[in-house]
Design a protein around this motif. Structure first.
Motif, PDB file in Angstrom:
ATOM      1  N   LEU A  63     -13.214  -0.170  -8.480  1.00 18.74           N
ATOM      2  CA  LEU A  63     -12.348   0.979  -8.197  1.00 18.74           C
ATOM      3  C   LEU A  63     -13.056   2.286  -8.544  1.00 18.74           C
ATOM      4  CD1 LEU A  63      -9.063  -0.486  -9.693  1.00 18.74           C
ATOM      5  CD2 LEU A  63      -9.484  -0.078  -7.267  1.00 18.74           C
ATOM      6  N   ALA A 334      -9.566   5.492  -4.823  1.00 12.75           N
ATOM      7  CA  ALA A 334      -9.584   4.125  -4.286  1.00 12.75           C
ATOM      8  C   ALA A 334      -8.290   3.388  -4.603  1.00 12.75           C
ATOM      9  CB  ALA A 334     -10.780   3.358  -4.838  1.00 12.75           C
ATOM     10  N   ARG A 337      -5.432   4.627  -2.275  1.00 10.63           N
ATOM     11  CA  ARG A 337      -5.657   4.146  -0.909  1.00 10.63           C
ATOM     12  C   ARG A 337      -5.333   2.642  -0.829  1.00 10.63           C
ATOM     13  NH1 ARG A 337      -9.349   6.228   2.739  1.00 10.63           N
ATOM     14  NH2 ARG A 337      -8.753   8.213   1.763  1.00 10.63           N
ATOM     15  N   LEU A 338      -5.818   1.884  -1.811  1.00  5.72           N
ATOM     16  CA  LEU A 338      -5.560   0.452  -1.840  1.00  5.72           C
ATOM     17  C   LEU A 338      -4.063   0.175  -1.960  1.00  5.72           C
ATOM     18  CD1 LEU A 338      -6.546  -2.503  -2.134  1.00  5.72           C
ATOM     19  CD2 LEU A 338      -6.720  -2.089  -4.595  1.00  5.72           C
ATOM     20  N   PRO A 348      -8.264  -2.925   4.865  1.00  7.16           N
ATOM     21  CA  PRO A 348      -9.160  -2.062   4.076  1.00  7.16           C
ATOM     22  C   PRO A 348      -9.960  -1.131   4.974  1.00  7.16           C
ATOM     23  CG  PRO A 348      -9.317  -4.350   3.350  1.00  7.16           C
ATOM     24  CD  PRO A 348      -8.509  -4.358   4.619  1.00  7.16           C
ATOM     25  N   THR A 352     -11.983   1.245   0.507  1.00  8.46           N
ATOM     26  CA  THR A 352     -11.471   0.083  -0.226  1.00  8.46           C
ATOM     27  C   THR A 352     -12.109  -1.240   0.187  1.00  8.46           C
ATOM     28  OG1 THR A 352      -9.671  -0.173   1.389  1.00  8.46           O
ATOM     29  CG2 THR A 352      -9.235   1.205  -0.551  1.00  8.46           C
ATOM     30  N   ARG A 357      -8.240  -7.461  -3.690  1.00  5.31           N
ATOM     31  CA  ARG A 357      -6.838  -7.075  -3.847  1.00  5.31           C
ATOM     32  C   ARG A 357      -6.098  -7.976  -4.831  1.00  5.31           C
ATOM     33  NH1 ARG A 357      -4.424  -5.318   2.030  1.00  5.31           N
ATOM     34  NH2 ARG A 357      -5.923  -3.645   2.504  1.00  5.31           N
TER      35      ARG A 357
END
Length: 374
Positions: A63, A334, A337-338, A348, A352, A357
């Protein structure tokens, strides 16, 4: 009382809530509910944040590295460098530190003897071993937070301050959210970005608390002689006893404390400041002329010290974006966004891609419970 049915109601407008709301808002109707008079009053507004590749451990590195390019591109980083220091008796700990980051992509090198004091001449001679991380940078926390607040508003999200949540009620189509002042809002999904209050919010929604624990972190601003040059690195004790960095002719010093706390408006304790000063004076030759300021904030950790992103596996319509410890600001691009991709069902992207995940999913706690009771 608002009868608008929002797609997502994000609880909290600190860095976590602001960033994920900014990522959701271009794709959905988003409401952000903040308990305080203005966003960022608690942890976000009290951070001495730095972007440091190793901070948070190997599980957070993906991350952090993914967020670095975004933070640089938007002008939120200022080069600093970081120096983990130790004594001869800390050599095994230094070696272990280097090994745990093998293959993670972080940029670190080992320094010894005079090469250590060349970076920070005021270190005492016994602090003769170090790990240097050149990419470490200061983060413009206020600028980054405002960047996300502006983005969410530009994308059409609604921000409501002084919105202290009293309870959540399930209804057709999602939730009714009620405040202590009698206001209410409707949303299909709740996104829990409440920081230190994350488990409190979960309980009010009928979700099982994860065990996210707030811990107090203390910082003091010192005037020292000689004046600390601003181009010196962030310095961290490899054993976790303290860290400090120059700031406009002063030093910011922390005992690196993690004192369990109830969710609250955190305040510094004199004992914690005294411990930091004692450790600092044992490690350096600086003379402390004054303690000019002191403050404290809460960092909130899940039981495994990894963040929690995604929908709750047991409570429909409830999602987590919490447990980000002290690394939530440096990973915010990050992470947000994730988190948004998970909630919106998006694949993704360049920011990302390659991030696991499942590593950050709340499902892992249900799986762990099943194994323990299995």
């Amino acid at each position: 009382m608002s009868e608008t049915l929002y797609d997502f109601a994000v609880i909290g407008a600190g860095m976590a809530g602001a960033s994920i709301a900014a990522e959701l808002a271009p794709h959905a109707r988003v409401l952000v509910l903040e308990a305080e008079d203005a966003p960022g009053y608690h942890s976000t507004g009290r951070s001495a944040a730095f972007w440091e590749e190793c901070y948070g451990g190997p599980g957070v590195v993906p991350l952090t590295l993914a967020s670095g390019s975004y933070l640089r591109e938007h002008g939120f980083l200022s080069q600093r460098g970081a120096l983990y220091i130790g004594r001869a008796e800390d050599r095994d700990e230094m070696d272990s530190f280097v090994r745990q980051f093998d293959g993670t992509g972080v940029s670190i090198e080992r320094l010894r003897g005079e090469a250590v004091r060349a970076r920070v001449p005021q270190l005492r001679e016994e602090w003769c071993d170090a790990i240097y991380e050149e990419p470490c940078a200061d983060i413009d926390v206020a600028g980054l937070h405002q960047h996300y607040l502006k983005a969410l508003k530009t994308a059409g999200a609604t921000l409501e301050c002084r919105a202290r949540i009293s309870r959540f009620e399930k209804e057709a189509g999602g939730w009714r959210i009620l405040s202590e002042s009698g206001e209410s809002w409707r949303a299909a999904e709740i996104v829990n970005a409440a920081g230190a209050w994350a488990d409190v919010i979960a309980e009010r929604a009928g979700a099982r608390p994860i065990g996210i624990e707030p811990k107090r972190r203390t910082v003091a601003q010192l005037r020292v002689a000689p004046v600390a040059p601003d181009d010196q690195p962030l310095v961290l004790d490899i054993s976790g006893g303290f860290y400090f960095k120059p700031d406009n002719g002063r030093l910011w010093l922390s005992p690196h404390d993690e004192i369990p706390s109830e969710p609250c408006d955190a305040a510094p304790e004199e004992l914690d400041v005294a411990c930091a000063i004692d450790r600092f004076e044992r490690a350096t030759n600086w003379t402390i002329e004054a303690v000019e300021r002191r403050w404290a904030g809460l960092r909130s950790f899940a039981p495994d010290r990894l963040p929690v992103y995604g929908r709750d596996p047991e409570c429909a319509g409830f999602a987590w974006f919490a447990g980000q410890g002290g690394f939530g600001i440096q990973t915010s691009p990050a992470a947000a966004r994730l988190g948004a991709q998970l909630l919106l069902g998006l694949e993704p992207d360049e920011l990302t891609r390659g991030i696991d995940r499942a590593r950050y999913s709340p499902q892992r706690f249900s799986d762990m419970k099943a194994r323990l009771t299995g």
